[in-house]
Design a protein around this motif. Structure first.
Motif, mmCIF file in Angstrom:
data_model
loop_
_atom_site.group_PDB
_atom_site.id
_atom_site.type_symbol
_atom_site.label_atom_id
_atom_site.label_comp_id
_atom_site.label_asym_id
_atom_site.label_seq_id
_atom_site.Cartn_x
_atom_site.Cartn_y
_atom_site.Cartn_z
ATOM 1 N N ASN A 44 0.816 -1.219 0.000
ATOM 2 C CA ASN A 44 0.000 0.000 0.000
ATOM 3 C C ASN A 44 0.845 1.263 0.000
ATOM 4 O OD1 ASN A 44 -2.572 -1.206 0.019
ATOM 5 N ND2 ASN A 44 -2.398 -1.638 2.209
ATOM 6 N N GLY A 45 1.915 1.259 0.779
ATOM 7 C CA GLY A 45 2.731 2.453 0.889
ATOM 8 C C GLY A 45 2.047 3.531 1.698
ATOM 9 N N PHE A 46 2.663 4.708 1.746
ATOM 10 C CA PHE A 46 2.169 5.772 2.617
ATOM 11 C C PHE A 46 2.020 7.104 1.887
ATOM 12 C CE2 PHE A 46 4.735 2.879 5.383
ATOM 13 C CZ PHE A 46 3.633 2.206 5.924
ATOM 14 N N GLU A 47 1.667 7.051 0.617
ATOM 15 C CA GLU A 47 1.431 8.295 -0.107
ATOM 16 C C GLU A 47 0.184 9.001 0.442
ATOM 17 O OE1 GLU A 47 3.202 7.883 -4.521
ATOM 18 O OE2 GLU A 47 1.539 6.524 -4.132
ATOM 19 N N VAL A 48 0.172 10.311 0.336
ATOM 20 C CA VAL A 48 -0.944 11.099 0.881
ATOM 21 C C VAL A 48 -2.240 10.773 0.150
ATOM 22 C CG1 VAL A 48 -1.823 13.424 1.281
ATOM 23 C CG2 VAL A 48 0.617 12.924 1.628
ATOM 24 N N ASN A 49 -2.173 10.664 -1.169
ATOM 25 C CA ASN A 49 -3.351 10.300 -1.958
ATOM 26 C C ASN A 49 -3.051 8.996 -2.711
ATOM 27 O OD1 ASN A 49 -4.908 12.635 -1.280
ATOM 28 N ND2 ASN A 49 -3.716 13.826 -2.759
ATOM 29 N N PRO A 50 -3.137 7.871 -2.026
ATOM 30 C CA PRO A 50 -2.743 6.598 -2.657
ATOM 31 C C PRO A 50 -3.710 6.171 -3.749
ATOM 32 C CG PRO A 50 -3.771 6.193 -0.529
ATOM 33 C CD PRO A 50 -3.609 7.680 -0.646
ATOM 34 N N SER A 51 -3.166 5.471 -4.727
ATOM 35 C CA SER A 51 -3.985 4.906 -5.803
ATOM 36 C C SER A 51 -4.201 3.423 -5.558
ATOM 37 C CB SER A 51 -3.275 5.100 -7.155
ATOM 38 O OG SER A 51 -3.098 6.464 -7.445
ATOM 39 N N GLU A 52 -5.184 2.866 -6.252
ATOM 40 C CA GLU A 52 -5.424 1.424 -6.169
ATOM 41 C C GLU A 52 -4.201 0.663 -6.662
ATOM 42 O OE1 GLU A 52 -8.307 -0.509 -5.469
ATOM 43 O OE2 GLU A 52 -9.351 1.223 -4.640
ATOM 44 N N LEU A 53 -3.951 -0.492 -6.054
ATOM 45 C CA LEU A 53 -2.852 -1.334 -6.491
ATOM 46 C C LEU A 53 -3.060 -1.727 -7.949
ATOM 47 C CD1 LEU A 53 -0.260 -2.837 -5.676
ATOM 48 C CD2 LEU A 53 -1.698 -4.774 -5.007
ATOM 49 N N SER A 54 -2.005 -1.554 -8.761
ATOM 50 C CA SER A 54 -2.117 -1.850 -10.190
ATOM 51 C C SER A 54 -0.782 -2.385 -10.688
ATOM 52 C CB SER A 54 -2.510 -0.591 -10.972
ATOM 53 O OG SER A 54 -1.451 0.357 -10.968
ATOM 54 N N GLY A 55 -0.680 -2.585 -11.998
ATOM 55 C CA GLY A 55 0.570 -3.039 -12.583
ATOM 56 C C GLY A 55 0.675 -4.542 -12.707
ATOM 57 N N GLY A 56 -0.482 -5.208 -12.756
ATOM 58 C CA GLY A 56 -0.453 -6.665 -12.861
ATOM 59 C C GLY A 56 -0.125 -7.343 -11.553
ATOM 60 N N ILE A 57 -0.268 -6.621 -10.441
ATOM 61 C CA ILE A 57 0.064 -7.135 -9.108
ATOM 62 C C ILE A 57 -1.228 -7.317 -8.320
ATOM 63 C CG2 ILE A 57 1.352 -6.668 -6.979
ATOM 64 C CD1 ILE A 57 3.091 -4.747 -8.646
ATOM 65 N N ASP A 58 -1.274 -8.367 -7.522
ATOM 66 C CA ASP A 58 -2.446 -8.599 -6.685
ATOM 67 C C ASP A 58 -2.005 -9.171 -5.349
ATOM 68 O OD1 ASP A 58 -5.065 -8.698 -5.903
ATOM 69 O OD2 ASP A 58 -5.544 -10.547 -6.976
ATOM 70 N N VAL A 59 -2.643 -8.735 -4.279
ATOM 71 C CA VAL A 59 -2.393 -9.273 -2.948
ATOM 72 C C VAL A 59 -3.699 -9.859 -2.433
ATOM 73 C CG1 VAL A 59 -1.667 -8.777 -0.595
ATOM 74 C CG2 VAL A 59 -0.600 -7.560 -2.505
ATOM 75 N N THR A 60 -3.673 -11.103 -2.031
ATOM 76 C CA THR A 60 -4.886 -11.765 -1.555
ATOM 77 C C THR A 60 -4.808 -12.033 -0.062
ATOM 78 O OG1 THR A 60 -3.959 -13.921 -2.135
ATOM 79 C CG2 THR A 60 -5.362 -12.860 -3.767
ATOM 80 N N GLY A 61 -5.971 -11.958 0.583
ATOM 81 C CA GLY A 61 -6.047 -12.212 2.014
ATOM 82 C C GLY A 61 -6.299 -10.944 2.807
ATOM 83 N N ASN A 62 -6.823 -11.110 3.999
ATOM 84 C CA ASN A 62 -7.091 -9.960 4.880
ATOM 85 C C ASN A 62 -6.790 -10.310 6.331
ATOM 86 O OD1 ASN A 62 -9.147 -11.755 5.249
ATOM 87 N ND2 ASN A 62 -10.819 -10.280 5.003
ATOM 88 N N TYR A 63 -5.660 -10.991 6.541
ATOM 89 C CA TYR A 63 -5.246 -11.350 7.890
ATOM 90 C C TYR A 63 -5.110 -10.073 8.720
ATOM 91 C CZ TYR A 63 -3.092 -14.388 11.388
ATOM 92 O OH TYR A 63 -2.834 -15.116 12.523
ATOM 93 N N PRO A 64 -5.596 -10.067 9.942
ATOM 94 C CA PRO A 64 -5.562 -8.826 10.731
ATOM 95 C C PRO A 64 -4.150 -8.402 11.112
ATOM 96 C CG PRO A 64 -6.281 -10.685 12.090
ATOM 97 C CD PRO A 64 -6.232 -11.180 10.672
ATOM 98 N N GLY A 65 -3.986 -7.079 11.280
ATOM 99 C CA GLY A 65 -2.759 -6.569 11.855
ATOM 100 C C GLY A 65 -1.764 -5.945 10.911
ATOM 101 N N LYS A 66 -2.138 -5.687 9.652
ATOM 102 C CA LYS A 66 -1.152 -5.116 8.735
ATOM 103 C C LYS A 66 -0.735 -3.718 9.182
ATOM 104 C CE LYS A 66 -4.045 -2.879 5.214
ATOM 105 N NZ LYS A 66 -4.381 -2.856 3.778
ATOM 106 N N ALA A 67 0.464 -3.339 8.826
ATOM 107 C CA ALA A 67 0.985 -2.023 9.173
ATOM 108 C C ALA A 67 0.226 -0.945 8.406
ATOM 109 C CB ALA A 67 2.468 -1.945 8.863
#
Length: 417
Positions: A44-67
């Motif tokens: 995700n990163g920490f940009e002020v106005n972040p964009s949706e993840l793109s570029g042929g990349i995908d992250v699956t799952g929603n395990y609790p506790g991400k930074a």
């Protein structure tokens, strides 16, 4: 039996074949793996106005506790590093800049936006590596960046990469260890292109402009990374393996091989020795593709062992820069770092405990029967006893005992976010 007693028995077994176990451990202590920060927050990163993840990349799952902040991500990295034997590095993407709430577009990034990371790295006694982020941005929505037909868009990304190389140089100067700044782009087409050459001409020209800007190689090493395809670029990727291997060799840049960026029948282990013939250094992103570039957590499988063997048997530990690149949000993200990095180190230790000179001579002598027999028998030699001793010597938990610390960390830190 104690860990030391098991270790002494293991030494006897390996010494029979001329393997110096103490030397293997001392060699492993000097290996620094570059651990990717983006596993901790799902890229995700920490940009002020972040964009949706793109570029042929995908992250699956929603395990609790991400930074969800730089502070949390550094805290998680510290925990992971404390449970991994050795002294390692951290690999950043440009989207992990800290701009104090001010919108700073990527072509305007400066070293000051990474001062907190550098101060943290100094306290940890580690180096930093870097990557420009050419995805998840309005100017990358068409799936084209450095090869885009629009000159203004290309120039934006050229300027971004130039800025990132200067940030990498800053890391190297401040931390007294050169940063690897690696360029990967998502550029390609979903369907069969009518012109494969022109986008590659533009990419070459863009890279030439990026690398024309003077950066001291004492502090920054440049790498280029290929890919076979991605979501939205299934039929054609501009930055193919052939493109980048040619560009790297001609322009004295590092060719970075990502283990997930090739056809399923290809193996990166088989490419290492060829590249080492022509390149002083190469770089790796070690991942685990299951069906495509799916970036599963690294396990101690045959290919990982073979990669480590190729590095060790060719005396290339100082010539191959090893980084990791996976992102799994279906399990505890800190545990994923620990599992993957410890497995990379296990593979290297396994390779260091292999009588490579003896096996090489068997091949030269045409004694393929003994070579195969020994190669297989060494898979069940007491490698685990040496690994446990190494972990104990480095002050980290042995075997699966590190899991207890992660369970407690999850309860006390991650689940409270």
């Amino acid at each position: 039996m104690t860990i030391l007693e098991n270790y002494e028995l293991a030494k006897q077994a390996y010494n029979k074949w001329g393997v110096d176990v103490d030397e293997a451990i001392n060699t492993l202590k000097k290996v620094a793996i570059s651990i990717h920060c983006w596993q901790g927050d799902d890229i995700n990163g920490f940009e002020v106005n972040p964009s949706e993840l793109s570029g042929g990349i995908d992250v699956t799952g929603n395990y609790p506790g991400k930074a969800t902040s730089p502070k949390e991500l550094r805290q998680d990295l510290e925990k992971a590093l404390s449970l991994i034997p050795g002294k390692h590095r951290v690999n950043l993407h440009s989207i992990y800049a800290e701009t104090d709430g001010v919108v700073v577009d990527r072509d305007q990034l400066l070293p000051k936006h990474f001062e907190n990371w550098v101060e943290w790295a100094k306290k940890q006694g580690i180096g930093l590596d870097f990557n420009p982020t050419l995805f998840s941005h309005p100017k990358a929505e068409e799936g084209l960046t450095l090869s885009h037909p629009n000159r203004e868009i290309r120039q934006f990304w050229i300027n971004h990469c130039i800025a990132c190389r200067k940030i990498g140089e800053y890391f190297g100067k401040e931390l007294s260890t050169p940063a690897l700044t690696n360029i990967w782009i998502p550029d390609g087409y979903k369907d069969i292109p009518s012109d494969r050459l022109t986008p590659r001409v533009r990419l070459k020209d863009s890279l030439d402009q990026i690398f024309a800007d003077a950066v001291d190689e004492k502090y920054n090493l440049d790498a280029v990374e290929s890919k076979v395809f991605g979501i939205g670029s299934e039929s054609y990727v501009v930055g193919s393996h052939e493109f980048y291997i040619g560009y790297a060799l001609k322009n004295n840049k590092l060719c970075l091989l990502d283990t997930g960026h090739y056809h399923p029948t290809e193996t990166v282990s088989n490419k290492i020795s060829s590249l080492l013939l022509y390149s002083e250094k190469i770089a790796l992103h070690v991942s685990r593709p299951v069906r495509w570039d799916s970036d599963h957590v690294v396990i101690l499988d045959d290919e990982l062992r073979e990669i480590a063997l190729e590095i060790v048997r060719n005396e290339a530990l100082n010539r191959v820069i090893i980084g990791l690149d996976f992102f799994d949000a279906s399990i505890n993200r800190v545990a994923a770092w620990i599992i993957g990095t410890r497995n990379m180190l296990k593979a290297l230790l396994y390779a260091l405990l292999t009588p490579n000179d003896y096996l090489r001579q068997l091949q030269e002598d045409g004694n393929f029967t003994e070579r195969l027999a020994l190669y297989e028998e060494f898979k069940t030699y007491p490698f685990g006893a040496v690994w446990d001793y190494y972990c104990e010597q480095m002050g980290v938990p042995i075997k699966e005992n590190w899991l207890e610390e992660i369970k407690l960390y999850e309860k006390e830190v991650l689940l409270k976010r």
